[in-house]
Design an enzyme around this catalytic site. Structure first.
Site, mmCIF file in Angstrom:
data_model
loop_
_atom_site.group_PDB
_atom_site.id
_atom_site.type_symbol
_atom_site.label_atom_id
_atom_site.label_comp_id
_atom_site.label_asym_id
_atom_site.label_seq_id
_atom_site.Cartn_x
_atom_site.Cartn_y
_atom_site.Cartn_z
ATOM 1 N N GLU A 1 0.849 -1.218 0.000
ATOM 2 C CA GLU A 1 0.000 0.000 0.000
ATOM 3 C C GLU A 1 0.881 1.265 0.000
ATOM 4 O OE1 GLU A 1 -3.213 -0.133 -0.414
ATOM 5 O OE2 GLU A 1 -3.861 -2.063 0.400
HETATM 6 C C1 LIG Z 1 3.238 -9.936 -0.019
HETATM 7 C C2 LIG Z 1 3.019 -8.830 -0.991
HETATM 8 C C3 LIG Z 1 1.753 -8.605 -1.497
HETATM 9 C C4 LIG Z 1 1.546 -7.597 -2.453
HETATM 10 N N1 LIG Z 1 0.313 -7.457 -3.034
HETATM 11 C C5 LIG Z 1 0.188 -6.650 -4.132
HETATM 12 C C6 LIG Z 1 -1.013 -6.662 -4.922
HETATM 13 O O1 LIG Z 1 -1.985 -7.350 -4.603
HETATM 14 N N2 LIG Z 1 -1.061 -5.874 -6.032
HETATM 15 C C7 LIG Z 1 -0.009 -5.089 -6.419
HETATM 16 O O2 LIG Z 1 -0.124 -4.400 -7.414
HETATM 17 N N3 LIG Z 1 1.136 -5.041 -5.680
HETATM 18 C C8 LIG Z 1 1.260 -5.813 -4.556
HETATM 19 N N4 LIG Z 1 2.443 -5.818 -3.839
HETATM 20 C C9 LIG Z 1 3.530 -4.959 -4.258
HETATM 21 C C10 LIG Z 1 3.845 -3.838 -3.280
HETATM 22 O O3 LIG Z 1 2.842 -2.869 -3.306
HETATM 23 C C11 LIG Z 1 5.237 -3.309 -3.629
HETATM 24 O O4 LIG Z 1 6.148 -4.307 -3.214
HETATM 25 C C12 LIG Z 1 5.544 -1.976 -3.004
HETATM 26 O O5 LIG Z 1 4.775 -0.978 -3.591
HETATM 27 C C13 LIG Z 1 7.033 -1.597 -3.135
HETATM 28 O O6 LIG Z 1 7.492 -1.755 -4.429
HETATM 29 P P1 LIG Z 1 8.869 -2.567 -4.693
HETATM 30 O O7 LIG Z 1 8.735 -3.855 -3.965
HETATM 31 O O8 LIG Z 1 9.111 -2.606 -6.122
HETATM 32 O O9 LIG Z 1 9.957 -1.706 -3.957
HETATM 33 P P2 LIG Z 1 10.736 -0.437 -4.562
HETATM 34 O O10 LIG Z 1 9.751 0.524 -5.117
HETATM 35 O O11 LIG Z 1 11.819 -0.883 -5.440
HETATM 36 O O12 LIG Z 1 11.354 0.175 -3.250
HETATM 37 C C14 LIG Z 1 12.590 -0.275 -2.673
HETATM 38 C C15 LIG Z 1 12.986 0.722 -1.558
HETATM 39 O O13 LIG Z 1 13.193 2.025 -2.120
HETATM 40 C C16 LIG Z 1 12.360 2.968 -1.502
HETATM 41 N N5 LIG Z 1 11.909 3.934 -2.513
HETATM 42 C C17 LIG Z 1 11.314 3.692 -3.683
HETATM 43 N N6 LIG Z 1 11.032 4.832 -4.328
HETATM 44 C C18 LIG Z 1 11.440 5.830 -3.532
HETATM 45 C C19 LIG Z 1 11.436 7.259 -3.651
HETATM 46 N N7 LIG Z 1 10.892 7.905 -4.678
HETATM 47 N N8 LIG Z 1 11.986 7.951 -2.645
HETATM 48 C C20 LIG Z 1 12.510 7.348 -1.574
HETATM 49 N N9 LIG Z 1 12.544 6.018 -1.401
HETATM 50 C C21 LIG Z 1 12.013 5.257 -2.376
HETATM 51 C C22 LIG Z 1 11.210 2.162 -0.919
HETATM 52 O O14 LIG Z 1 10.602 2.824 0.177
HETATM 53 C C23 LIG Z 1 11.911 0.883 -0.503
HETATM 54 O O15 LIG Z 1 12.495 1.054 0.743
HETATM 55 C C24 LIG Z 1 2.633 -6.780 -2.840
HETATM 56 C C25 LIG Z 1 3.899 -6.994 -2.303
HETATM 57 C C26 LIG Z 1 4.106 -8.017 -1.404
HETATM 58 C C27 LIG Z 1 5.495 -8.255 -0.883
#
Ligand SMILES: Cc1cc2nc3c(=O)[nH]c(=O)nc-3n(C[C@H](O)[C@H](O)[C@H](O)COP(=O)(O)OP(=O)(O)OC[C@H]3O[C@@H](n4cnc5c(N)ncnc54)[C@H](O)[C@@H]3O)c2cc1C
Length: 592
Positions: A402
């Site tokens: 989220e």
């Molecule tokens: C168990 C699970 C269930 C999920 N369910 C769903 C689902 O039903 N549908 C769906 O669409 N997604 C889902 N997700 C995805 C989830 O919403 C994402 O994992 C989340 O939004 C983070 O994206 P990422 O994992 O690519 O991390 P990244 O975006 O790569 O982030 C990595 C790190 O960088 C930081 N970061 C990223 N951008 C910035 C910025 N601009 N400034 C500062 N810091 C930053 C983040 O805070 C984090 O610490 C799920 C994930 C999991 C693990």
């Protein structure tokens, strides 16, 4: 009762009367009844099967969703005209809170009834709703939401999935991979985001049976193991043009509006999880003996129980205050107008800063709770025989999905700043007034005869510090401030602490007059503990922010102001903690 309708973020610049906040004590009998139905469902239908669910017996999860459908729990937010219950946000949050006790099942439930269902309700055409909504709100079909991709998480609009219109104009061909999709393993309907002609970000309703949709393998996860998380692979997936959801190129609106709703509901869910974990911790502390005494008799353990109780109280107060803000605003809308849902979502978006606060604050309270509950269990907390171990693992995801807590933190001051720039919040004018207060030599005396006078005075002072620091940051960086992430993170912490503490204290004040003597004592104790904790955390973030923004004489002046304005005279703090702990240990429950 007429409540002033506060704007989003306005709590930072105004004094809020306690009568204006909704609290859990304001629940109607009907709301309580739905809460009890949810509790009974979890106890009778899910908890007996927790082991099976944790081992990914998804048949149990699907059955549970169907049972929720029969009980009406999947249609809380669905309008009556489409067969739903159309209940208020306070009820919706209460259900989210109560369902949290079901562990992994609650993740399937939230994804289905939240991100899986709401886009269809708010953006679906009549034909799309007629085709799918009944199946979804009865639990006949499970739903999922596919936004994230391997290369785009936080940067959701950077999606690579594409949608190309067929030559005969009858369907789109979707290609790409969606990552981490909750309910992916058993959902029948997916809301999928892809770019039409590689450019126009658009949502589509995609059935599992559509040619070209493949479900990937289950991810092996740290926690919430009983939820399904898979990739969804789109390989020339054929989607009829009638299944475009909303407008082409307007998918971002769907994605962001649904996230706002997800965030406040997540706040409610994690509050429920925190209450459940606390009760396990207290029960264990009463059972476990060391040095010939129950460990709950030790001050070190009691202090943990008191601090966790106070944290949960603030979390709960914040969540239902936000529910009240949303419900008050939504109740002013005219349902008969054509663009009702547009106005509805705009009303929710108004409180986007508070929704992000709910997500961050409450998920971090849960993190503290599961950590200390595991600690109370000692070595037994580290083994899977006790639920503390699962609580600890399951909690972690709430700070990631989220919108990660970093992304949400950045959004909070960013959104408030934008409101100020648009002239919706007189932030700069109030900041100038606050700056003048730095020069005033002393405060007015606090009328100690009024309950919570010290806490309320502290809240006013914290707002002054927030305004001083934001004013200084805006003046120094102007429109470049949005790039100064370290400063924004500190500002977010200030805004979060103020909202949480104010929610807790206003609730105490509102409930106090009619409370029993024992409840009064508990309310006074919890307000003191919350205020001390918030003043300390706030002061640290404020000092950090001051060093980031200022230097020289102005820095010295601001630091001395921070010292003065964040000072909280916490006489009776130890007794307050002992009062909270004694009540929790005696009742073996969350005491509010
Ligand atoms: C168990 C699970 C269930 C999920 N369910 C769903 C689902 O039903 N549908 C769906 O669409 N997604 C889902 N997700 C995805 C989830 O919403 C994402 O994992 C989340 O939004 C983070 O994206 P990422 O994992 O690519 O991390 P990244 O975006 O790569 O982030 C990595 C790190 O960088 C930081 N970061 C990223 N951008 C910035 C910025 N601009 N400034 C500062 N810091 C930053 C983040 O805070 C984090 O610490 C799920 C994930 C999991 C693990």
């Amino acid at each position: 009762m007429d409540r002033k309708i506060l704007k989003g973020g306005e709590y930072l610049i105004t004094e809020v009367p306690c009568q204006d906040v909704f609290t859990p004590e304001d629940f109607t009998d009907e709301q309580r009844q739905i809460g009890e139905t949810t509790e009974a469902f979890v106890k009778n239908e899910i908890l007996p099967h927790v082991e099976e669910i944790e081992n990914q017996n998804f048949v149990r999860v699907v059955e549970g969703l169907k049972k929720c459908g029969e009980l009406g729990l999947l249609m809380i937010d669905t309008p009556e005209e489409y067969g739903g219950l159309e209940l208020d946000k306070a009820t919706s949050m209460l259900v989210a809170e109560k369902i949290a006790a079901s562990g992994s099942f609650s993740v399937a439930f939230s994804a289905h009834s939240g991100i899986g269902t709401l886009p269809l309700i708010y953006y679906g055409t009549e034909a799309q709703k007629a085709q799918y909504l009944e199946k979804i709100i009865t639990g006949e079909w499970a739903a999922a939401y596919c936004l994230t991709e391997p290369g785009s998480g936080s940067d959701a609009l950077g999606a690579r999935a594409t949608a190309i219109l067929s030559a005969d104009g009858s369907h789109y061909l979707l290609n790409g991979t969606k990552q981490f999709i909750t309910n992916g393993g058993f959902a029948e309907l997916f809301t999928v985001f892809a770019k039409v002609d590689k450019e126009h970000f658009t949502a589509f309703l995609v059935e599992k049976s559509f040619e070209g949709l493949q479900v990937g393998a289950e991810e092996k996860k740290l926690g919430i193991k009983g939820s399904s998380t898979t990739q969804i692979i789109l390989d020339n997936c054929k989607v009829p043009v009638e299944n475009v959801l909303g407008e082409i190129g307007k998918g971002h609106k769907i994605a962001f509006n649904v996230l706002n709703i997800g965030r406040f509901k997540l706040g409610a869910g994690v509050t429920g999880a925190a209450k459940m974990a606390l009760v396990e911790g207290v029960k264990y502390a009463n059972e476990r003996k060391q040095f010939n005494a129950q460990i709950s008799s030790f001050g070190a353990i009691q202090e943990k129980i008191a601090d966790l109780t106070a944290g949960i109280f603030a979390s709960e107060s914040l969540v239902y205050r936000l529910a009240g803000l949303l419900d008050t605003k939504l109740s002013t809308l005219d349902k008969s107008v054509g663009n009702y849902y547009e106005e509805y979502l705009k009303a929710i978006e108004e409180y986007a800063p508070e929704c992000a606060i709910s997500k961050v604050y409450c998920s971090e309270v849960l993190a503290d709770v599961v950590d200390e509950v595991l600690q109370i269990h000692g070595g037994y907390g580290y083994v899977s025989e006790y639920p503390a171990e699962r609580f600890y693992r399951d909690e972690r995801i709430n700070r990631i999905f989220e919108g990660t807590n970093e992304v949400n933190r950045l959004l909070i001051p960013g959104m408030i700043l934008r409101k100020a720039m648009k002239g919706e919040l007189p932030l700069q004018r109030e900041a100038m007034k606050a700056f003048e207060q730095l020069m005033t030599p002393s405060f007015e005396a606090i009328d100690q005869s009024q309950p919570f006078a010290r806490e309320k005075s502290l809240i006013g002072n914290l707002k002054t510090v927030f305004l001083i620091l934001s004013g200084a940051a805006i003046q120094k960086y102007m429109d470049k401030l949005e790039k100064e992430q370290e400063i924004l993170m500190a500002a977010a912490d200030l805004a979060i602490q103020i909202f949480a503490l104010e929610s807790a204290v206003l609730r105490c004040e509102k409930v106090h007059a009619k409370a029993s003597a024992r409840k009064k004592e508990l309310l006074e104790a919890v307000a003191r503990v919350c205020a001390f904790d918030a003043s300390e955390k706030f002061a640290t973030a404020a000092r950090k922010g001051a060093f980031y923004v200022e230097e020289g004489d102005t820095l010295t002046m601001i630091l001395s102001g921070i010292r003065r304005f964040t000072k909280f005279e916490a006489t009776g703090l130890l007794q307050a903690k002992r009062t909270l702990a004694a009540a929790a240990i005696e009742d073996e429950k969350y005491i509010f």
